[in-house]
Write a protein that holds these residues in place. Structure first.
Motif, PDB file in Angstrom:
ATOM      1  N   ILE A  37       0.833  -1.205   0.000  1.00  0.00           N
ATOM      2  CA  ILE A  37       0.000   0.000   0.000  1.00  0.00           C
ATOM      3  C   ILE A  37       0.866   1.253   0.000  1.00  0.00           C
ATOM      4  CG2 ILE A  37      -1.632   1.348   1.371  1.00  0.00           C
ATOM      5  CD1 ILE A  37      -2.982  -0.946   0.010  1.00  0.00           C
ATOM      6  N   GLY A  38       1.938   1.259   0.789  1.00  0.00           N
ATOM      7  CA  GLY A  38       2.794   2.443   0.882  1.00  0.00           C
ATOM      8  C   GLY A  38       3.419   2.810  -0.448  1.00  0.00           C
ATOM      9  N   LEU A  39       3.933   1.828  -1.159  1.00  0.00           N
ATOM     10  CA  LEU A  39       4.558   2.089  -2.464  1.00  0.00           C
ATOM     11  C   LEU A  39       3.521   2.549  -3.481  1.00  0.00           C
ATOM     12  CD1 LEU A  39       6.879   2.048  -4.448  1.00  0.00           C
ATOM     13  CD2 LEU A  39       6.569  -0.429  -4.686  1.00  0.00           C
ATOM     14  N   ALA A  40       2.375   1.894  -3.519  1.00  0.00           N
ATOM     15  CA  ALA A  40       1.315   2.297  -4.446  1.00  0.00           C
ATOM     16  C   ALA A  40       0.851   3.722  -4.148  1.00  0.00           C
ATOM     17  CB  ALA A  40       0.136   1.327  -4.351  1.00  0.00           C
ATOM     18  N   LEU A  41       0.800   4.077  -2.864  1.00  0.00           N
ATOM     19  CA  LEU A  41       0.406   5.432  -2.474  1.00  0.00           C
ATOM     20  C   LEU A  41       1.408   6.453  -2.980  1.00  0.00           C
ATOM     21  CD1 LEU A  41      -1.395   7.369  -0.843  1.00  0.00           C
ATOM     22  CD2 LEU A  41      -0.012   6.810   1.173  1.00  0.00           C
ATOM     23  N   THR A 283      -5.813  -5.117  -5.524  1.00  0.00           N
ATOM     24  CA  THR A 283      -4.482  -4.591  -5.843  1.00  0.00           C
ATOM     25  C   THR A 283      -4.131  -3.413  -4.928  1.00  0.00           C
ATOM     26  OG1 THR A 283      -5.214  -2.927  -7.464  1.00  0.00           O
ATOM     27  CG2 THR A 283      -4.877  -5.184  -8.272  1.00  0.00           C
ATOM     28  N   PRO A 284      -2.836  -3.234  -4.639  1.00  0.00           N
ATOM     29  CA  PRO A 284      -2.435  -2.073  -3.838  1.00  0.00           C
ATOM     30  C   PRO A 284      -2.899  -0.748  -4.439  1.00  0.00           C
ATOM     31  CG  PRO A 284      -0.643  -3.646  -3.923  1.00  0.00           C
ATOM     32  CD  PRO A 284      -1.691  -4.143  -4.883  1.00  0.00           C
ATOM     33  N   TYR A 285      -2.880  -0.651  -5.778  1.00  0.00           N
ATOM     34  CA  TYR A 285      -3.344   0.586  -6.431  1.00  0.00           C
ATOM     35  C   TYR A 285      -4.791   0.872  -6.031  1.00  0.00           C
ATOM     36  CZ  TYR A 285      -4.577   3.963 -10.050  1.00  0.00           C
ATOM     37  OH  TYR A 285      -5.017   5.091 -10.709  1.00  0.00           O
ATOM     38  N   ASN A 286      -5.667  -0.117  -6.165  1.00  0.00           N
ATOM     39  CA  ASN A 286      -7.070   0.080  -5.798  1.00  0.00           C
ATOM     40  C   ASN A 286      -7.214   0.364  -4.304  1.00  0.00           C
ATOM     41  OD1 ASN A 286      -7.658  -0.558  -8.440  1.00  0.00           O
ATOM     42  ND2 ASN A 286      -8.335  -2.642  -7.998  1.00  0.00           N
ATOM     43  N   GLY A 287      -6.395  -0.305  -3.497  1.00  0.00           N
ATOM     44  CA  GLY A 287      -6.486  -0.148  -2.059  1.00  0.00           C
ATOM     45  C   GLY A 287      -6.165   1.246  -1.555  1.00  0.00           C
ATOM     46  N   THR A 288      -5.422   2.018  -2.344  1.00  0.00           N
ATOM     47  CA  THR A 288      -5.047   3.378  -1.925  1.00  0.00           C
ATOM     48  C   THR A 288      -6.096   4.427  -2.269  1.00  0.00           C
ATOM     49  OG1 THR A 288      -3.852   3.767  -4.006  1.00  0.00           O
ATOM     50  CG2 THR A 288      -2.577   2.882  -2.154  1.00  0.00           C
ATOM     51  N   GLU A 289      -7.218   4.012  -2.843  1.00  0.00           N
ATOM     52  CA  GLU A 289      -8.220   4.985  -3.311  1.00  0.00           C
ATOM     53  C   GLU A 289      -8.623   5.960  -2.202  1.00  0.00           C
ATOM     54  OE1 GLU A 289     -10.559   6.735  -6.293  1.00  0.00           O
ATOM     55  OE2 GLU A 289      -9.034   5.159  -6.445  1.00  0.00           O
ATOM     56  N   ALA A 290      -8.949   5.452  -1.016  1.00  0.00           N
ATOM     57  CA  ALA A 290      -9.387   6.329   0.077  1.00  0.00           C
ATOM     58  C   ALA A 290      -8.238   7.178   0.604  1.00  0.00           C
ATOM     59  CB  ALA A 290     -10.005   5.505   1.208  1.00  0.00           C
ATOM     60  N   LEU A 291      -7.022   6.638   0.613  1.00  0.00           N
ATOM     61  CA  LEU A 291      -5.863   7.400   1.083  1.00  0.00           C
ATOM     62  C   LEU A 291      -5.581   8.589   0.166  1.00  0.00           C
ATOM     63  CD1 LEU A 291      -5.212   4.145   1.823  1.00  0.00           C
ATOM     64  CD2 LEU A 291      -3.207   5.228   2.817  1.00  0.00           C
ATOM     65  N   VAL A 292      -5.733   8.385  -1.132  1.00  0.00           N
ATOM     66  CA  VAL A 292      -5.536   9.485  -2.084  1.00  0.00           C
ATOM     67  C   VAL A 292      -6.701  10.471  -1.999  1.00  0.00           C
ATOM     68  CG1 VAL A 292      -5.293  10.065  -4.531  1.00  0.00           C
ATOM     69  CG2 VAL A 292      -4.144   8.038  -3.616  1.00  0.00           C
ATOM     70  N   TRP A 293      -7.910   9.962  -1.830  1.00  0.00           N
ATOM     71  CA  TRP A 293      -9.086  10.833  -1.702  1.00  0.00           C
ATOM     72  C   TRP A 293      -8.922  11.783  -0.530  1.00  0.00           C
ATOM     73  CZ3 TRP A 293     -12.912  11.286   2.125  1.00  0.00           C
ATOM     74  CH2 TRP A 293     -14.063  11.991   1.758  1.00  0.00           C
ATOM     75  N   LEU A 294      -8.420  11.284   0.591  1.00  0.00           N
ATOM     76  CA  LEU A 294      -8.231  12.133   1.767  1.00  0.00           C
ATOM     77  C   LEU A 294      -7.198  13.225   1.530  1.00  0.00           C
ATOM     78  CD1 LEU A 294      -8.403   9.539   4.674  1.00  0.00           C
ATOM     79  CD2 LEU A 294      -9.924  11.478   4.312  1.00  0.00           C
TER      80      LEU A 294
END
Length: 357
Positions: A37-41, A283-294
């Motif tokens: 998740i960290g790298l994808a973020l 996928t980590p990319y999809n998992g970061t959706e909320a982190l990027v939204w914030l």
């Protein structure tokens, strides 16, 4: 040929503007930035704004250097630095905090993402029983009743999952207060929590979960509680906190639960489940959706009692949904005070040769 006074003035002004832009870069610190998740973020945030100053907070500096080189290759205008930190080692946390305070005047975003689920043991009977029950989607979404972990003590004398997933980060926040508390321009803490955070696995009498078998779930519920307490104590100082769930993501952590060949067998079934539940981001990319939204939200507008969830449709479209957390502010405050007491204890017990003593 000489430079006229007018040209020199224009050049000086251009330099000042460039310097001003550099000073205005948003500084983002991400723990656990070298994988998952960290790298994808990191990749997604730089795609959104490659003018960021991204600081990779990693335990393994060899991996961090490789990640930094790869990110700069695709985002040459970004400013990317590194800091070595192992959140399961308090001396490492204190050293990293001192280094960060020397480098930066402020931090705009801190993604508290590093975490572990050591030695996960799968309840095979519960798995196959759940496959043929009405709770199959809930079971795969939350791993409820499926996983136990064998925890251990760290060199600091703390339970490893507790120290890594919550207490090391708590100490980091406390030490970085001068960089985070600016009422004129708020800073954000964004925690990676989980759907596996369950009230039944947490106890105020055993916040480290030393007597249980689900320390990961306990640590994530404690994260949700701490998030509420941090908002109560720090909002007036310009610091806001939120929690995120990335969904069911296939990373090194989840691959450790089952052998690779079983994941291959289960994957078609999991893909099918996406049409019935939104938690299977995969996928980590999809998992970061909320982190990027914030990253795009005004922190004052966010609800501290809400968990922001990454979600994915059956056709693979990402979106953010919300969930009201099952907790109360009184328990959150008691946990916060327990963490403060533990902070006092470890500062006294750590070797006096260290720079913070």
């Amino acid at each position: 040929m000489g430079v006229s006074a007018a040209e020199e003035a224009v050049g000086s002004e251009h330099f000042r503007r460039r310097l001003g832009c550099a000073k205005m870069r948003k500084v983002v610190l991400i723990t656990g930035a070298s994988s998952g998740i960290g790298l994808a973020l990191c990749k997604r945030l730089l795609t959104v704004d490659d003018g960021l100053h991204l600081c990779l907070a990693c335990r393994n500096m060899g991996k961090a250097k490789a990640v930094r080189a790869a990110l700069l290759a695709s985002h040459s205008s970004a400013q990317i630095t590194m800091v070595q930190v192992d959140v399961s080692n308090l001396q490492s946390v204190f050293r990293a905090a001192e280094e960060l305070k020397q480098r930066f005047q402020r931090l705009d975003y801190v993604y508290l993402n590093a975490g572990i689920m050591p030695n996960p043991q799968l309840n095979v009977r519960a798995l196959f029983s759940g496959l043929f029950s009405r709770k199959v989607i809930h079971m795969f979404s939350t791993a409820e009743g499926l996983l136990t972990q064998a925890d251990r003590l760290t060199a600091d004398g703390l339970q490893e999952v507790f120290e890594t997933n919550i207490f090391g980060h708590f100490i980091l926040i406390r030490e970085l207060e001068p960089l985070l508390c600016h009422s004129d321009n708020p800073s954000q803490l964004i925690w990676t929590s989980s759907r596996n955070a369950r009230k039944s696995n947490f106890s105020l009498e055993d916040i480290q979960h030393s007597k249980g078998q689900e320390p990961y779930s306990s640590s994530k519920y404690a994260t949700d509680l701490l998030n509420v307490a941090l908002n109560r104590h720090y909002n007036q100082q310009g610091l806001y906190s939120s929690v995120v769930c990335p969904g069911t993501v296939l990373t090194n952590m989840t691959y450790g639960i089952l052998p690779p060949f079983i994941w291959k067998l289960l994957l078609p079934f999991i893909w099918l489940l996406r049409f019935f539940a939104n938690a299977f981001t995969l996928t980590p990319y999809n998992g970061t959706e909320a982190l990027v939204w914030l990253f795009h939200q005004k922190p004052e507008s966010l609800n501290p009692l809400t968990k922001y969830m990454s979600a994915t449709t059956g056709l693979g479209n990402n979106y953010v949904t919300t969930q009201k957390m099952d907790l109360d502010e009184d328990t959150a405050e008691k946990l916060y005070q327990s963490l403060l007491e533990l902070e006092k204890h470890v500062k006294v017990s750590l070797p006096k040769a260290d720079p913070w003593s």
